[in-house]
Write an enzyme that holds these catalytic residues in place. Structure first.
Site, PDB file in Angstrom:
ATOM      1  N   GLY A  11       4.788 -11.962  -5.700  1.00 59.53           N
ATOM      2  CA  GLY A  11       3.517 -11.293  -5.948  1.00 59.53           C
ATOM      3  C   GLY A  11       2.289 -12.169  -5.776  1.00 59.53           C
ATOM      4  O   GLY A  11       1.269 -11.939  -6.421  1.00 59.53           O
ATOM      5  N   ASN A  13       0.418 -12.215  -3.144  1.00 60.07           N
ATOM      6  CA  ASN A  13      -0.605 -11.331  -2.555  1.00 60.07           C
ATOM      7  C   ASN A  13      -1.194 -10.397  -3.613  1.00 60.07           C
ATOM      8  O   ASN A  13      -2.388 -10.104  -3.594  1.00 60.07           O
ATOM      9  CB  ASN A  13      -0.021 -10.529  -1.391  1.00 60.07           C
ATOM     10  CG  ASN A  13       0.071 -11.356  -0.127  1.00 60.07           C
ATOM     11  OD1 ASN A  13      -0.931 -11.625   0.519  1.00 60.07           O
ATOM     12  ND2 ASN A  13       1.274 -11.804   0.211  1.00 60.07           N
ATOM     13  N   ARG A  64      18.454   6.514  -0.486  1.00 55.69           N
ATOM     14  CA  ARG A  64      17.034   6.275  -0.196  1.00 55.69           C
ATOM     15  C   ARG A  64      16.154   7.460  -0.564  1.00 55.69           C
ATOM     16  O   ARG A  64      15.050   7.304  -1.065  1.00 55.69           O
ATOM     17  CB  ARG A  64      16.871   6.007   1.302  1.00 55.69           C
ATOM     18  CG  ARG A  64      16.610   4.580   1.617  1.00 55.69           C
ATOM     19  CD  ARG A  64      16.394   4.363   3.093  1.00 55.69           C
ATOM     20  NE  ARG A  64      17.207   3.264   3.557  1.00 55.69           N
ATOM     21  CZ  ARG A  64      17.019   1.989   3.223  1.00 55.69           C
ATOM     22  NH1 ARG A  64      16.027   1.642   2.430  1.00 55.69           N
ATOM     23  NH2 ARG A  64      17.821   1.064   3.675  1.00 55.69           N
ATOM     24  N   MET A  89      10.035  -4.876  -0.358  1.00 53.00           N
ATOM     25  CA  MET A  89      11.117  -5.065   0.617  1.00 53.00           C
ATOM     26  C   MET A  89      12.079  -3.871   0.688  1.00 53.00           C
ATOM     27  O   MET A  89      13.296  -4.038   0.636  1.00 53.00           O
ATOM     28  CB  MET A  89      11.887  -6.348   0.280  1.00 53.00           C
ATOM     29  CG  MET A  89      11.021  -7.593   0.222  1.00 53.00           C
ATOM     30  SD  MET A  89      10.117  -7.915   1.740  1.00 53.00           S
ATOM     31  CE  MET A  89      11.447  -8.608   2.709  1.00 53.00           C
ATOM     32  N   ILE A  91      12.875  -0.183   2.925  1.00 52.30           N
ATOM     33  CA  ILE A  91      12.527   0.702   4.041  1.00 52.30           C
ATOM     34  C   ILE A  91      12.243   2.078   3.457  1.00 52.30           C
ATOM     35  O   ILE A  91      13.032   2.593   2.658  1.00 52.30           O
ATOM     36  CB  ILE A  91      13.681   0.755   5.058  1.00 52.30           C
ATOM     37  CG1 ILE A  91      13.845  -0.618   5.711  1.00 52.30           C
ATOM     38  CG2 ILE A  91      13.432   1.835   6.108  1.00 52.30           C
ATOM     39  CD1 ILE A  91      15.065  -0.755   6.597  1.00 52.30           C
ATOM     40  N   ASN A 106       0.387  -2.128   4.590  1.00 55.25           N
ATOM     41  CA  ASN A 106       1.439  -3.130   4.437  1.00 55.25           C
ATOM     42  C   ASN A 106       0.974  -4.446   5.057  1.00 55.25           C
ATOM     43  O   ASN A 106       0.186  -4.453   6.003  1.00 55.25           O
ATOM     44  CB  ASN A 106       2.723  -2.670   5.140  1.00 55.25           C
ATOM     45  CG  ASN A 106       3.870  -3.640   4.935  1.00 55.25           C
ATOM     46  OD1 ASN A 106       4.063  -4.172   3.833  1.00 55.25           O
ATOM     47  ND2 ASN A 106       4.629  -3.896   5.974  1.00 55.25           N
ATOM     48  N   HIS A 108       2.508  -7.853   6.940  1.00 54.72           N
ATOM     49  CA  HIS A 108       3.725  -8.342   7.605  1.00 54.72           C
ATOM     50  C   HIS A 108       3.453  -9.748   8.132  1.00 54.72           C
ATOM     51  O   HIS A 108       2.419  -9.996   8.752  1.00 54.72           O
ATOM     52  CB  HIS A 108       4.106  -7.405   8.755  1.00 54.72           C
ATOM     53  CG  HIS A 108       5.361  -7.859   9.444  1.00 54.72           C
ATOM     54  ND1 HIS A 108       6.603  -7.701   8.890  1.00 54.72           N
ATOM     55  CD2 HIS A 108       5.539  -8.506  10.620  1.00 54.72           C
ATOM     56  CE1 HIS A 108       7.509  -8.229   9.699  1.00 54.72           C
ATOM     57  NE2 HIS A 108       6.891  -8.723  10.757  1.00 54.72           N
ATOM     58  N   SER A 135      -0.291  -9.878   9.636  1.00 54.63           N
ATOM     59  CA  SER A 135      -0.976  -8.653  10.059  1.00 54.63           C
ATOM     60  C   SER A 135      -0.998  -7.638   8.919  1.00 54.63           C
ATOM     61  O   SER A 135      -0.064  -7.580   8.124  1.00 54.63           O
ATOM     62  CB  SER A 135      -0.239  -7.986  11.234  1.00 54.63           C
ATOM     63  OG  SER A 135      -0.009  -8.894  12.279  1.00 54.63           O
ATOM     64  N   THR A 140       3.534   3.758   8.764  1.00 54.93           N
ATOM     65  CA  THR A 140       4.081   4.989   9.328  1.00 54.93           C
ATOM     66  C   THR A 140       5.606   4.905   9.193  1.00 54.93           C
ATOM     67  O   THR A 140       6.127   3.906   8.690  1.00 54.93           O
ATOM     68  CB  THR A 140       3.711   5.139  10.822  1.00 54.93           C
ATOM     69  OG1 THR A 140       4.329   4.056  11.546  1.00 54.93           O
ATOM     70  CG2 THR A 140       2.205   5.115  11.048  1.00 54.93           C
ATOM     71  N   ASP A 144       7.266  -1.587  10.308  1.00 57.70           N
ATOM     72  CA  ASP A 144       6.327  -2.625  10.771  1.00 57.70           C
ATOM     73  C   ASP A 144       5.618  -2.205  12.065  1.00 57.70           C
ATOM     74  O   ASP A 144       5.104  -3.062  12.801  1.00 57.70           O
ATOM     75  CB  ASP A 144       7.040  -3.977  11.012  1.00 57.70           C
ATOM     76  CG  ASP A 144       7.714  -4.513   9.758  1.00 57.70           C
ATOM     77  OD1 ASP A 144       7.209  -4.263   8.660  1.00 57.70           O
ATOM     78  OD2 ASP A 144       8.761  -5.187   9.898  1.00 57.70           O
TER      79      ASP A 144
HETATM   80  C1  GRF Z   1       4.539 -12.075   2.327  1.00 58.79           C
HETATM   81  O1  GRF Z   1       4.845 -13.127   3.189  1.00 58.79           O
HETATM   82  C2  GRF Z   1       4.333 -10.809   3.093  1.00 58.79           C
HETATM   83  O2  GRF Z   1       3.827 -11.017   4.377  1.00 58.79           O
HETATM   84  C3  GRF Z   1       5.721 -10.235   3.175  1.00 58.79           C
HETATM   85  O3  GRF Z   1       6.321 -10.574   1.952  1.00 58.79           O
HETATM   86  C4  GRF Z   1       5.713 -11.741   1.417  1.00 58.79           C
HETATM   87  C5  GRF Z   1       5.292 -11.437   0.029  1.00 58.79           C
HETATM   88  O4  GRF Z   1       4.881 -12.569  -0.681  1.00 58.79           O
HETATM   89  N1  GRF Z   1       5.668  -8.818   3.444  1.00 58.79           N
HETATM   90  P1  GRF Z   1       4.295 -12.417  -2.156  1.00 58.79           P
HETATM   91  O5  GRF Z   1       5.340 -11.696  -2.998  1.00 58.79           O
HETATM   92  O6  GRF Z   1       3.016 -11.664  -2.086  1.00 58.79           O
HETATM   93  O7  GRF Z   1       4.105 -13.823  -2.647  1.00 58.79           O
END
Ligand code: GRF
Length: 210
Positions: A11, A13, A64, A89, A91, A106, A108, A135, A140, A144
């Site tokens: 987490g 981000n 799912r 993580m 789909i 999202n 990526h 990115s 959608t 990715d």
């Molecule tokens: C990031 O590298 C992001 O691009 C990918 O998963 C990672 C998440 O990292 N989708 P964090 O949990 O935000 O540290």
């Protein structure tokens, strides 16, 4: 703008988003953080920031479709205008991505459309690329593969391995994602017919926020 953030792990981000919000740089209210993994460290980050930290554990669902239904119910309880996937993580089924069309983002870790899927850092090095990055795209049903809004570039050095490259990309992600969410929350970004619009102008190439 009310938002919900979905995570699966560390987490960092999410933390960048919380910090940006608390500094008054991004006009969002994070109504909830939802993880599909009960042990995700990001849940602690949310709780520390006073944000409801919830778990919808995919292992508790037969398939799912039933997981996505439960996820959607939990998200929609909080009535977000934007759903932010930050290291989530799983789909997602087309039903779910359709429900949030144009209001789900999202991140990526590659310069899309290159290197969709996993292990992007090692793959970029193996392919002898000189540049790599991250990115942000609208989500959608195409994994990715949704319309790309913005990218951030890093240089691959001869001495880089997958770990050092991941660290460089991560640092960029924490600038890139809050910036794109800010634009969205200010009402400047939209998506129609798989095209991205910034200030009502069609974006021919993704923004470069490096
Ligand atoms: C990031 O590298 C992001 O691009 C990918 O998963 C990672 C998440 O990292 N989708 P964090 O949990 O935000 O540290």
């Amino acid at each position: 703008m009310p938002v919900v953030i979905l995570i699966s792990g560390n987490g960092s981000n999410l933390q960048a988003m919380i910090d940006g919000m608390n500094r008054g740089e991004i006009p969002i209210e994070i109504r909830a953080v939802i993880s599909n993994r009960p042990g995700a460290y990001g849940l602690q980050r949310a709780a520390k920031a006073g944000i409801p930290a919830l778990v919808v554990d995919h292992k508790q669902y037969a398939d799912r479709v039933s997981f996505d239904r439960a996820l959607r119910r939990t998200i929609d309880t909080h009535m977000p205008d934007l759903v932010i996937l930050a290291g989530f993580m799983r789909i997602l089924t087309p039903d779910l991505t359709e429900h949030y069309a144009g209001r789900m983002l999202n991140i990526h870790p590659s310069l899309l459309p290159e290197f969709t899927g996993l292990d992007t850092h090692a793959r970029a090095i193996a392919a002898q690329r000189q540049e790599h990055g991250a990115s942000i795209h609208f989500v959608t049903a195409d994994l990715d593969g949704g319309p790309v809004i913005a990218r951030s570039r890093v240089k691959i050095d001869d001495t880089d391995n997958a770990e050092s490259l991941a660290a460089k990309v991560h640092a960029k992600e924490h600038i890139l994602y809050p910036e794109v969410v800010r634009l969205y929350a200010e009402g400047r970004l939209s998506c129609k017919d798989d095209q991205v619009f910034l200030d009502h102008q069609r974006l021919d190439t993704p923004l470069d926020i490096s």
